[in-house]
Design an enzyme around this catalytic site. Sequence first.
Site, PDB file in Angstrom:
ATOM      1  N   GLU A 169      22.729  41.833 -58.987  1.00 38.35           N
ATOM      2  CA  GLU A 169      23.852  42.131 -58.098  1.00 38.35           C
ATOM      3  C   GLU A 169      25.112  41.340 -58.438  1.00 38.35           C
ATOM      4  O   GLU A 169      25.609  40.554 -57.620  1.00 38.35           O
ATOM      5  CB  GLU A 169      23.467  41.878 -56.640  1.00 38.35           C
ATOM      6  N   GLU A 351      15.022  46.506 -55.693  1.00 37.60           N
ATOM      7  CA  GLU A 351      14.979  45.911 -54.347  1.00 37.60           C
ATOM      8  C   GLU A 351      15.198  46.997 -53.334  1.00 37.60           C
ATOM      9  O   GLU A 351      16.158  47.767 -53.426  1.00 37.60           O
ATOM     10  CB  GLU A 351      16.089  44.870 -54.131  1.00 37.60           C
TER      11      GLU A 351
HETATM   12  C1  FCB Z   1      19.985  41.308 -51.910  1.00 37.74           C
HETATM   13  C2  FCB Z   1      19.691  40.088 -52.746  1.00 37.74           C
HETATM   14  C3  FCB Z   1      18.376  39.426 -52.424  1.00 37.74           C
HETATM   15  C4  FCB Z   1      18.093  39.436 -50.930  1.00 37.74           C
HETATM   16  C5  FCB Z   1      18.261  40.815 -50.366  1.00 37.74           C
HETATM   17  C6  FCB Z   1      17.941  40.922 -48.885  1.00 37.74           C
HETATM   18  O1  FCB Z   1      21.365  41.504 -51.833  1.00 37.74           O
HETATM   19  O2  FCB Z   1      19.658  40.429 -54.108  1.00 37.74           O
HETATM   20  O3  FCB Z   1      18.387  38.147 -52.957  1.00 37.74           O
HETATM   21  O4  FCB Z   1      18.853  38.504 -50.309  1.00 37.74           O
HETATM   22  O5  FCB Z   1      19.578  41.259 -50.569  1.00 37.74           O
END
Ligand code: FCB
Length: 458
Positions: A169, A351
């Site tokens: 990110e 994620e």
């Molecule tokens: C993302 C991050 C991760 C975590 C999630 C909930 O933005 O990459 O580290 O904090 O959100």
Amino acid sequence: MMNRKVSRNMGPDFIWGVSTSSYQIEGAAREDGRGPSIWDTFCRQGRISNGDTGDIACDHYHRYMEDVVLMRDLGVDAYRFSVSWPRVLPEGRGAPNEHGLAFYDRLIDALLAAGIEPWLCLYHWDLPQALHDRGGWTARESAAWFADYSALVARRYGDRVKRFATFNEPSVFSLLGYGFGTHAPGVCSRDALLKVIHNVNRAHGAAVDNIRSAVAGASIGAVHNYQQCFPASDTAGDRAAAQLFEQYWNNAFPDPQLLGRYPPLLAEGIADLQAPDDLAAIRRPVDWFGLNHYSPLYIKSDAGGVLGCGFAAPPPELPRTSIGWPIQPDAFRDTLLTVGRRYGLPIYVLENGTATNDRVLASGEVPDPDRIAYLRDYIGAMREAIAAGADVRGYFVWSLLDNFEWTAGYSQRFGLVHIDYASLRRMPKASARWYAELIRADRQQVVAGNTAARDGRA
Ligand code: FCB
């Protein structure tokens, strides 16, 4: 909320996994020669809920074997973790720290012995403080520091690790860290932000080349959050703000990395920072697009702010998770289709998940029906995107464990496994059993499908 059916299987090569990151779970912040990172510093500046820090976190540094067993019990194919740069290079460059390097040897070996493929991310936000003191990502040299670090990691683990992500990110850590100043290192400056964007892109390109030349059979990508940016209202100001924000948040990294150009609203500001060959050095061939997604965003104009745009509250009628993010699985389906069309690469969802207010019952069970509903609906939306043509090859839940959720500290729980922070005891939640069952059923359908095909019944 819509009730989506999780039906059809995902095919024999689909990868089910879980994700974590170094600062959020490892702890052992001052142990075995680890140097401080910008998050250690930020935590000490009183910027985190309850004054929490990552000093101990989930103590994964000592309890990694237990965590590998938890993953084996889940039945996941893969585990995405990040290497802590200041653990392996306490000053960010120069002499490596053998104790730190040996920790990831042990972790990787344990994963492989458990039949779990390691997915190694080089940067999940814990920049060595020593490098920040030299200008950090605003310094043009930062791309060379990261290139050297990537070569060290690739050479050390490339005999056993084939999946490498450069950055997690980049738009989140650059915008929140250097634009809004709400994440480490807490800088608010458009000039700094533009430098960071360009240097992180250059660092990515250099790392891709280094990994490629050090690791035979490497499969490389970067991990981008991609979220539709809806204007908070229909005013011209909010519409323009959403358009601008979208280019910072969704396109500032994947566009130069994969299309070889900056998005139009950023291009002019970055042009002054560019050397003639930079874009070619940034756009290096990669193998996949790593996508993190939780929800869309609502954006408003913010005339007095550093960027002229900012976050707005989501419409009140939308259901939200405990951290306040709206639950909109349809937006996930649309994002998968958009990303697939725009960048033309296979997608791994690296994620997705939700924060819920979980409680441990006297029986030791941890019921988390809201997490199960969220995962069911989002995985259902992913299946719809695949049916509509998106090339999605894997899905990783954030997160294996409850952990240090940045400025929210330990107040937000994203894990499939509950952590009691006093005892550090791990307790799989109901969602862990649900996810294990989903993976098992998916594989069974694959096997059944293969048998039927062999017997001419399919
Ligand atoms: C993302 C991050 C991760 C975590 C999630 C909930 O933005 O990459 O580290 O904090 O959100």
